[in-house]
Design a protein around this motif. Structure first.
Motif, PDB file in Angstrom:
ATOM      1  N   LEU A  77       0.833  -1.202   0.000  1.00 10.73           N
ATOM      2  CA  LEU A  77       0.000   0.000   0.000  1.00 10.73           C
ATOM      3  C   LEU A  77       0.868   1.252   0.000  1.00 10.73           C
ATOM      4  CD1 LEU A  77      -2.686   1.496   0.178  1.00 10.73           C
ATOM      5  CD2 LEU A  77      -2.619   1.145   2.666  1.00 10.73           C
ATOM      6  N   ARG A  78       1.914   1.259   0.820  1.00 13.92           N
ATOM      7  CA  ARG A  78       2.815   2.415   0.865  1.00 13.92           C
ATOM      8  C   ARG A  78       3.449   2.665  -0.509  1.00 13.92           C
ATOM      9  NH1 ARG A  78       7.790   3.228   0.543  1.00 13.92           N
ATOM     10  NH2 ARG A  78       8.267   1.015   0.646  1.00 13.92           N
ATOM     11  N   GLU A 102      -0.677  12.792   1.159  1.00 13.44           N
ATOM     12  CA  GLU A 102      -1.040  13.112   2.544  1.00 13.44           C
ATOM     13  C   GLU A 102      -1.724  11.911   3.198  1.00 13.44           C
ATOM     14  OE1 GLU A 102      -3.141  16.865   2.234  1.00 13.44           O
ATOM     15  OE2 GLU A 102      -1.273  17.966   2.555  1.00 13.44           O
ATOM     16  N   ARG A 103      -2.521  11.186   2.432  1.00 13.04           N
ATOM     17  CA  ARG A 103      -3.092   9.929   2.947  1.00 13.04           C
ATOM     18  C   ARG A 103      -1.964   8.975   3.313  1.00 13.04           C
ATOM     19  NH1 ARG A 103      -6.162   5.261  -0.653  1.00 13.04           N
ATOM     20  NH2 ARG A 103      -5.905   3.632   0.919  1.00 13.04           N
ATOM     21  N   VAL A 114       7.602   8.394   1.406  1.00 14.04           N
ATOM     22  CA  VAL A 114       6.348   9.156   1.374  1.00 14.04           C
ATOM     23  C   VAL A 114       6.638  10.641   1.549  1.00 14.04           C
ATOM     24  CG1 VAL A 114       4.213   9.626   2.662  1.00 14.04           C
ATOM     25  CG2 VAL A 114       4.864   7.261   2.141  1.00 14.04           C
ATOM     26  N   ARG A 115       7.468  10.973   2.527  1.00 17.48           N
ATOM     27  CA  ARG A 115       7.744  12.386   2.804  1.00 17.48           C
ATOM     28  C   ARG A 115       8.459  13.064   1.637  1.00 17.48           C
ATOM     29  NH1 ARG A 115      10.045  12.461   8.866  1.00 17.48           N
ATOM     30  NH2 ARG A 115      11.358  10.814   8.028  1.00 17.48           N
ATOM     31  N   VAL A 116       9.355  12.365   0.977  1.00 14.86           N
ATOM     32  CA  VAL A 116      10.064  12.960  -0.165  1.00 14.86           C
ATOM     33  C   VAL A 116       9.117  13.160  -1.346  1.00 14.86           C
ATOM     34  CG1 VAL A 116      11.870  12.564  -1.889  1.00 14.86           C
ATOM     35  CG2 VAL A 116      12.357  12.202   0.546  1.00 14.86           C
ATOM     36  N   PHE A 117       8.291  12.152  -1.653  1.00 18.42           N
ATOM     37  CA  PHE A 117       7.339  12.325  -2.754  1.00 18.42           C
ATOM     38  C   PHE A 117       6.314  13.407  -2.436  1.00 18.42           C
ATOM     39  CE2 PHE A 117       8.908   8.143  -4.165  1.00 18.42           C
ATOM     40  CZ  PHE A 117       9.176   8.459  -5.489  1.00 18.42           C
ATOM     41  N   VAL A 132       9.786  22.154   1.825  1.00 23.89           N
ATOM     42  CA  VAL A 132      11.065  22.219   2.539  1.00 23.89           C
ATOM     43  C   VAL A 132      10.909  21.633   3.942  1.00 23.89           C
ATOM     44  CG1 VAL A 132      12.781  23.804   3.532  1.00 23.89           C
ATOM     45  CG2 VAL A 132      11.978  24.137   1.185  1.00 23.89           C
ATOM     46  N   ALA A 133       9.779  21.881   4.578  1.00 27.48           N
ATOM     47  CA  ALA A 133       9.532  21.320   5.908  1.00 27.48           C
ATOM     48  C   ALA A 133       9.595  19.799   5.871  1.00 27.48           C
ATOM     49  CB  ALA A 133       8.180  21.799   6.446  1.00 27.48           C
ATOM     50  N   GLN A 134       8.971  19.181   4.853  1.00 27.36           N
ATOM     51  CA  GLN A 134       9.012  17.730   4.724  1.00 27.36           C
ATOM     52  C   GLN A 134      10.449  17.236   4.549  1.00 27.36           C
ATOM     53  OE1 GLN A 134       6.545  15.322   4.927  1.00 27.36           O
ATOM     54  NE2 GLN A 134       5.209  16.979   5.572  1.00 27.36           N
ATOM     55  N   LEU A 135      11.201  17.908   3.693  1.00 31.76           N
ATOM     56  CA  LEU A 135      12.576  17.476   3.436  1.00 31.76           C
ATOM     57  C   LEU A 135      13.462  17.662   4.662  1.00 31.76           C
ATOM     58  CD1 LEU A 135      13.043  18.718  -0.222  1.00 31.76           C
ATOM     59  CD2 LEU A 135      12.645  16.383   0.587  1.00 31.76           C
ATOM     60  N   LEU A 136      13.263  18.767   5.386  1.00 32.62           N
ATOM     61  CA  LEU A 136      14.035  18.967   6.604  1.00 32.62           C
ATOM     62  C   LEU A 136      13.722  17.888   7.636  1.00 32.62           C
ATOM     63  CD1 LEU A 136      14.041  22.856   6.994  1.00 32.62           C
ATOM     64  CD2 LEU A 136      15.994  21.362   6.487  1.00 32.62           C
TER      65      LEU A 136
END
Length: 171
Positions: A77-78, A102-103, A114-117, A132-136
């Motif tokens: 699923l991921r 986001e799901r 998931v966070r990078v995509f 940028v927040a996700q990548l950080l």
């Protein structure tokens, strides 16, 4: 639906033979496996991925949707949500891409993939601070294997601040 050892081996064989410069044989291989096991969600996912790698995103998207409808769980699923979200981004369906990712983020909060995509889709959609927040978050979660050292705490704080929408700017 169970993924037997034979199917796992067959999937591994498909990947071992894959030529990213000529995906037609890989697509045919996975389509053949799916014909032998119709409606198997993991095989539908593998077919979708083959089309995706071939640059046939519209064909892939339909199959990712089908795989999700058939029911995937865990890592399958991921992977599907990551790949489908990325495909939607390539198709310019940015709101859908962000929603899918986001799901995935809600279901797999610690997944770096998931966070990078999600960051890529947020950036493409014009939400650069959130991207940028996700990548950080990804980078600082692995500060021990980088040379970030003492900067990690500050960068993590910056990521939180950006992710909250620059709260000091709202005053």
């Amino acid at each position: 639906m169970e993924l037997t050892e034979d199917l796992k081996d067959a999937i591994a064989t498909g990947y071992a033979r894959r030529d990213r410069d000529d995906m037609a044989p890989t697509i045919a291989y996975f389509e053949g496996l799916l014909a032998e096991h119709p409606e198997h969600p993991v095989l539908v996912l593998e077919v979708a991925g083959a089309y995706d790698t071939a640059g046939r995103e519209a064909d892939a998207a339909v199959r990712y949707e089908r795989a999700l409808d058939l029911g995937l769980d865990g890592d399958d699923l991921r992977r599907c949500l990551c790949q489908y979200g990325s495909t939607l981004r390539w198709l310019g369906r940015l709101e859908e891409s962000v929603a899918v990712l986001e799901r995935a983020r809600a279901q797999f909060p610690q997944s770096d993939a998931v966070r990078v995509f999600l960051a890529l889709s947020l950036a493409e959609a014009g939400s650069t601070d959130a991207a940028v927040a996700q990548l950080l978050a990804v980078i600082t979660d692995h500060a021990d294997v980088t040379d970030l050292g003492r900067y990690a705490v500050g960068l993590r704080g910056l990521g939180t601040w950006l992710g909250a929408g620059r709260p000091e700017d709202a005053e």
